[in-house]
Design a protein around this motif. Structure first.
Motif, PDB file in Angstrom:
ATOM      1  N   ASP A   1       0.835  -1.206   0.000  1.00 53.60           N
ATOM      2  CA  ASP A   1       0.000   0.000   0.000  1.00 53.60           C
ATOM      3  C   ASP A   1       0.872   1.259   0.000  1.00 53.60           C
ATOM      4  O   ASP A   1       0.507   2.282  -0.573  1.00 53.60           O
ATOM      5  CB  ASP A   1      -0.903   0.032   1.235  1.00 53.60           C
TER       6      ASP A   1
ATOM      7  N   ARG B   1       2.252  -1.296 -12.416  1.00 54.75           N
ATOM      8  CA  ARG B   1       2.727  -1.618 -11.076  1.00 54.75           C
ATOM      9  C   ARG B   1       1.869  -2.706 -10.442  1.00 54.75           C
ATOM     10  O   ARG B   1       2.394  -3.654  -9.854  1.00 54.75           O
ATOM     11  CB  ARG B   1       2.746  -0.362 -10.201  1.00 54.75           C
ATOM     12  N   PHE B   2       0.562  -2.587 -10.573  1.00 52.54           N
ATOM     13  CA  PHE B   2      -0.317  -3.620 -10.038  1.00 52.54           C
ATOM     14  C   PHE B   2      -0.037  -4.968 -10.698  1.00 52.54           C
ATOM     15  O   PHE B   2      -0.044  -6.009 -10.038  1.00 52.54           O
ATOM     16  CB  PHE B   2      -1.787  -3.242 -10.255  1.00 52.54           C
TER      17      PHE B   2
ATOM     18  N   HIS C   1      -8.029  -1.228  -3.856  1.00 56.16           N
ATOM     19  CA  HIS C   1      -7.447  -0.048  -4.521  1.00 56.16           C
ATOM     20  C   HIS C   1      -8.282   0.372  -5.739  1.00 56.16           C
ATOM     21  O   HIS C   1      -7.835   1.215  -6.530  1.00 56.16           O
ATOM     22  CB  HIS C   1      -6.017  -0.345  -4.939  1.00 56.16           C
TER      23      HIS C   1
ATOM     24  N   ARG D   1      -0.067   2.948 -13.154  1.00 54.32           N
ATOM     25  CA  ARG D   1      -0.679   2.233 -12.040  1.00 54.32           C
ATOM     26  C   ARG D   1      -0.964   0.776 -12.419  1.00 54.32           C
ATOM     27  O   ARG D   1      -0.751  -0.144 -11.632  1.00 54.32           O
ATOM     28  CB  ARG D   1      -1.972   2.956 -11.626  1.00 54.32           C
TER      29      ARG D   1
ATOM     30  N   TRP E   1       3.622   1.766  -1.521  1.00 51.66           N
ATOM     31  CA  TRP E   1       4.190   2.070  -2.836  1.00 51.66           C
ATOM     32  C   TRP E   1       3.117   2.564  -3.804  1.00 51.66           C
ATOM     33  O   TRP E   1       3.426   2.922  -4.934  1.00 51.66           O
ATOM     34  CB  TRP E   1       4.881   0.848  -3.431  1.00 51.66           C
ATOM     35  N   LEU E   2       1.864   2.579  -3.337  1.00 53.75           N
ATOM     36  CA  LEU E   2       0.755   2.994  -4.199  1.00 53.75           C
ATOM     37  C   LEU E   2       0.097   4.288  -3.751  1.00 53.75           C
ATOM     38  O   LEU E   2      -0.716   4.852  -4.474  1.00 53.75           O
ATOM     39  CB  LEU E   2      -0.308   1.883  -4.237  1.00 53.75           C
ATOM     40  N   ASP E   3       0.422   4.747  -2.568  1.00 53.77           N
ATOM     41  CA  ASP E   3      -0.243   5.913  -1.996  1.00 53.77           C
ATOM     42  C   ASP E   3       0.806   6.883  -1.452  1.00 53.77           C
ATOM     43  O   ASP E   3       1.457   6.602  -0.446  1.00 53.77           O
ATOM     44  CB  ASP E   3      -1.182   5.459  -0.865  1.00 53.77           C
TER      45      ASP E   3
END
Length: 208
Positions: A94, A175-176, A203, A172, A96-98
């Protein structure tokens, strides 16, 4: 009669910190100076001293923000409840995504700054030690031996530092798409479809 420009930012501590952050991440700590910040904001130098004693106090506030945000949130995500090792690693992901949880630009700026500031380097070393301990803790909770937990934690740390220092740009979706593979590399085990779907759903990413 003075005319107030409604677009002019309010002279709050957060306004000064945001401006200092922008300069730090764009140009490095040497460029963070009071007068240029005042001109950037359209504020007076005097207004700065309502919030900070001096430039060192401003720099200290930025360092504390980095410690609280990046290291503090990372440790919290590592300690979050997880039913299995995959959920635990996804909890960490989380960050690395926010950007609100972990600000990669700020982390890079701090690391660059610390190269020429021994006292900051000491604090960076302490932060990295806290991060390493928290990541090791994920593996220890799920039965990995201490030596293996350390190696797997270091692999995650070095991977993320590589992302930061190389300033990797990914969409995004890209990365996911890679994250389940990273989980498998980091744990030595393949996450289930359910583990992956639960992660991406929170997400807001649809799965096929």
């Amino acid at each position: 009669m003075n005319v107030i420009d409604p677009s002019r930012p309010s002279a709050t501590e957060d306004v000064w910190l945001k401006a200092a952050y922008d300069v730090l991440t764009e140009s490095g700590v040497e460029a963070v100076k009071i007068m240029p910040l005042a001109k950037r904001l359209g504020l007076t130098r005097t207004s700065f001293y309502w919030h900070f004693k001096d430039r060192d106090a401003l720099l200290e506030a930025m360092i504390r923000h980095w410690e609280d945000t990046n290291t503090g949130n990372l440790v919290t995500r590592c300690n979050a409840y997880a039913a299995n090792i995959f959920e635990a690693i996804f909890n960490l992901f989380d960050c690395w995504l926010d950007d609100a949880l972990f600000d990669s630009r700020l982390d890079l700026a701090i690391r660059n700054w610390a190269r020429n500031d021994p006292s900051l380097q000491a604090r960076l070393d302490q932060a990295d030690a806290r991060r390493k301990e928290a990541m090791e803790g994920i593996f220890l909770r799920f039965g990995f031996a201490p030596a293996e937990a350390e190696i797997r934690a270091l692999t995650m740390i070095y991977t993320q530092i590589g992302y930061i220092s190389m300033q990797v740009t990914e969409s995004r979706e890209e990365r996911f798409g890679r994250m389940p593979g990273y989980v498998e590399v980091f744990t030595g085990q393949k996450p289930s479809k359910t583990d992956i779907e639960r992660f991406v759903a929170r997400h807001g990413i649809a799965t096929s």
